[in-house]
Design a protein around this motif. Structure first.
Motif, PDB file in Angstrom:
ATOM      1  N   CYS A  68     125.283  48.798  65.930  1.00 39.63           N
ATOM      2  CA  CYS A  68     125.019  47.631  65.082  1.00 39.63           C
ATOM      3  C   CYS A  68     125.268  48.025  63.635  1.00 39.63           C
ATOM      4  O   CYS A  68     125.202  49.216  63.305  1.00 39.63           O
ATOM      5  N   SER A  95     123.272  47.244  61.160  1.00 36.36           N
ATOM      6  CA  SER A  95     121.959  47.653  60.644  1.00 36.36           C
ATOM      7  C   SER A  95     120.943  47.390  61.754  1.00 36.36           C
ATOM      8  O   SER A  95     121.263  46.731  62.741  1.00 36.36           O
ATOM      9  N   LYS A  96     119.738  47.916  61.580  1.00 34.10           N
ATOM     10  CA  LYS A  96     118.726  47.749  62.636  1.00 34.10           C
ATOM     11  C   LYS A  96     117.763  46.638  62.232  1.00 34.10           C
ATOM     12  O   LYS A  96     117.110  46.718  61.180  1.00 34.10           O
ATOM     13  N   CYS A  97     117.673  45.603  63.038  1.00 35.88           N
ATOM     14  CA  CYS A  97     116.743  44.503  62.748  1.00 35.88           C
ATOM     15  C   CYS A  97     115.308  44.983  63.013  1.00 35.88           C
ATOM     16  O   CYS A  97     115.077  45.706  63.986  1.00 35.88           O
ATOM     17  N   TYR A 115     112.697  43.744  64.269  1.00 37.08           N
ATOM     18  CA  TYR A 115     111.969  43.333  65.476  1.00 37.08           C
ATOM     19  C   TYR A 115     112.583  43.920  66.741  1.00 37.08           C
ATOM     20  O   TYR A 115     112.072  43.749  67.839  1.00 37.08           O
ATOM     21  N   CYS A 116     113.706  44.643  66.576  1.00 36.71           N
ATOM     22  CA  CYS A 116     114.547  44.976  67.733  1.00 36.71           C
ATOM     23  C   CYS A 116     114.119  46.258  68.435  1.00 36.71           C
ATOM     24  O   CYS A 116     113.987  47.308  67.800  1.00 36.71           O
ATOM     25  N   SER A 139     120.025  50.213  70.219  1.00 37.56           N
ATOM     26  CA  SER A 139     121.065  49.976  69.210  1.00 37.56           C
ATOM     27  C   SER A 139     120.992  51.058  68.142  1.00 37.56           C
ATOM     28  O   SER A 139     119.905  51.527  67.795  1.00 37.56           O
ATOM     29  N   GLY A 189     122.874  46.209  71.164  1.00 37.64           N
ATOM     30  CA  GLY A 189     123.914  46.459  70.201  1.00 37.64           C
ATOM     31  C   GLY A 189     124.686  45.187  69.829  1.00 37.64           C
ATOM     32  O   GLY A 189     124.252  44.083  70.068  1.00 37.64           O
ATOM     33  N   ASN A 232     127.467  38.679  66.803  1.00 34.95           N
ATOM     34  CA  ASN A 232     126.679  38.347  65.615  1.00 34.95           C
ATOM     35  C   ASN A 232     127.528  37.453  64.726  1.00 34.95           C
ATOM     36  O   ASN A 232     128.748  37.618  64.645  1.00 34.95           O
ATOM     37  N   ARG A 281     118.323  40.037  59.281  1.00 34.92           N
ATOM     38  CA  ARG A 281     119.647  39.761  59.823  1.00 34.92           C
ATOM     39  C   ARG A 281     120.707  39.972  58.747  1.00 34.92           C
ATOM     40  O   ARG A 281     120.467  39.732  57.557  1.00 34.92           O
TER      41      ARG A 281
HETATM   42  S1  SF4 Z   1     118.619  42.535  67.229  1.00 34.85           S
HETATM   43 FE1  SF4 Z   1     120.747  42.685  67.870  1.00 34.85          FE
HETATM   44  S2  SF4 Z   1     121.872  42.961  65.911  1.00 34.85           S
HETATM   45 FE2  SF4 Z   1     119.727  43.423  65.469  1.00 34.85          FE
HETATM   46  S3  SF4 Z   1     119.577  45.664  65.732  1.00 34.85           S
HETATM   47 FE3  SF4 Z   1     118.978  44.702  67.685  1.00 34.85          FE
HETATM   48  S4  SF4 Z   1     120.839  44.685  68.890  1.00 34.85           S
HETATM   49 FE4  SF4 Z   1     121.451  45.000  66.739  1.00 34.85          FE
END
Ligand code: SF4
Length: 393
Positions: free
Chosen positions: A14, A16-18, A20-21, A25, A64, A98, A135
């Motif tokens: 990705c 960047s790392k969101c 909440y995720c 990734s 990812g 995305n 995001r």
């Molecule tokens: S939510 Fe989706 S875009 Fe954001 S870090 Fe996780 S896998 Fe990547």
């Protein structure tokens, strides 16, 4: 045993790392696309050797952020999968994307590569909410990406996240009404959950924000159920809504407990009565491919009781529910649910039951985990000459 097979392909990177995720990734300064194409194709060849003669019903590129894959890599995976297996005539090929401008610019190439269904991670139409969710796109970019996606793909779905701090029934119903007016035939609507180990989890621990309270979350869930039903996209799974016939065939394979092969870092698979897990960290996955020709870190045989219990857990997510007797028969085990408890939950309005088939009601869907804990019966294997499907290969 059915010969149908689904294929999951995990792209672990990705931009960047969101916060909440909790998916597998990773952010890397550079990615060697050629090395990754070769690694995925080697991993795919391994699964194909294990699973000859299957009919391929779906391919799902998840992550990812698989819209960061080189479209030629996507094309190569599709082509090899089609050669290795007998492709169903309506083979569904989904890719998660995305909605930033760089990725939207690749949609035409991804469509030419063979992708016929796009799942777009819009998450919100509001810039403040998108910033809160960490995001990497704006609301405007989201709209434009959706427009581009609808030009290039016959089937488009998008994700939204609701129950953010401060959400109200008014704000969410306005957002959802907007979402339903956009003409897609599938929506994934996820309630924000704070997963352990994420940045949001540490922010909540430090009291930097407070999650929405559970009662408001439940009210928003009920609102979601009612509005999507009225719009002709009822929930067919806890968080997934579709017009009839537009459900994700790939995800239905998971929930109906069909076989799927999973390739790429951290991908899970379930085939030949076994659960397979791949190395999660991209670098470890690549070394495993170099060492062994596949990325598997663990292949474990599922006992009939485990398989039956998993089939219950997955299937009850679906609005159609499960046929508990058919699952017990399929895996040659005794009762998979405690029928007395099931009947009590039918009486309290949380489940419906028609002979061996049970399903959650709208009230029950809010309490899935508690209901599963209550009705699971710890199925006992039956002594039989017949080979249970979970052990058949
Ligand atoms: S939510 Fe989706 S875009 Fe954001 S870090 Fe996780 S896998 Fe990547």
């Amino acid at each position: 045993m059915t010969s149908d097979l689904a294929l999951y392909v995990h792209w672990p990177f990705c931009v960047s790392k969101c916060p909440y995720c909790d998916f597998n990734s990773h952010v890397r300064a550079s990615i060697d696309q050629d090395a990754w194409r070769d690694a995925l194709l080697a991993d795919l060849a391994h699964e194909a050797r294990l699973l000859p003669g299957r009919r391929l019903t779906s391919i799902f590129f998840g992550g990812g952020t698989p819209s960061l894959m080189d479209p030629s890599t996507v094309a190569a995976v599709i082509e090899v999968a089609r050669t290795q297996w007998d492709a169903a005539p309506n083979l569904e090929i989904t890719l998660e994307a995305n909605p930033n401008s760089v990725e939207a610019a690749r949609f035409a190439d991804l469509s030419a590569a063979g992708v016929n269904r796009l799942s777009l991670g819009l998450q919100s139409f509001d810039d403040d909410a998108l910033r809160f969710l960490g995001r990497a796109h704006s609301a405007r970019e989201g709209w434009k990406a959706l427009e581009t996606a609808q030009k290039h793909f016959r089937r488009v779905s998008f994700d939204l996240i609701y129950a953010l701090p401060g959400d109200t029934e008014e704000s969410w119903s306005a957002t959802l009404a907007q979402a339903l007016s956009l003409g897609t035939s599938h929506l994934s609507l996820y309630e924000l959950t704070i997963e352990p180990g994420t940045r949001f989890a540490s922010m909540v621990a430090k009291r930097q924000f407070e999650p929405l309270d559970a009662d408001m979350g439940a009210a928003l869930y009920e609102l979601t159920d009612a509005m999507t039903l009225a719009a002709g996209l009822p929930a067919y799974e806890i968080s997934n809504h579709a017009r009839r016939g537009q459900e994700s065939r790939h995800n239905l394979t998971y929930w109906r407990y069909g076989d799927y092969a999973g390739i790429g870092p951290g991908a899970h698979g379930r085939r030949l009565g076994m659960r397979s897990v791949r190395h999660r960290k991209p670098e470890n996955f690549l070394s495993a491919i170099r060492r062994n020709g596949h990325g598997i870190s663990e292949d474990a045989l599922l006992t009939p009781a485990e398989a039956a219990d998993e089939a219950l857990v997955m299937g009850l997510r679906l609005r159609e529910g499960i046929d508990a007797d058919a699952i017990a028969q399929r895996f040659a085990v005794g009762a998979i649910v405690d029928w007395e408890r099931v009947d009590r939950l039918v009486a309290s309005g949380h489940l419906t039951r028609v002979q061996g088939r049970i399903a959650l009601t709208a009230a029950g869907r809010l309490l899935l985990d508690r209901i599963l804990a209550e009705i699971s019966a710890d199925p006992v294997p039956l002594t039989s000459a017949r080979q249970p499907e979970s052990a058949a290969a």
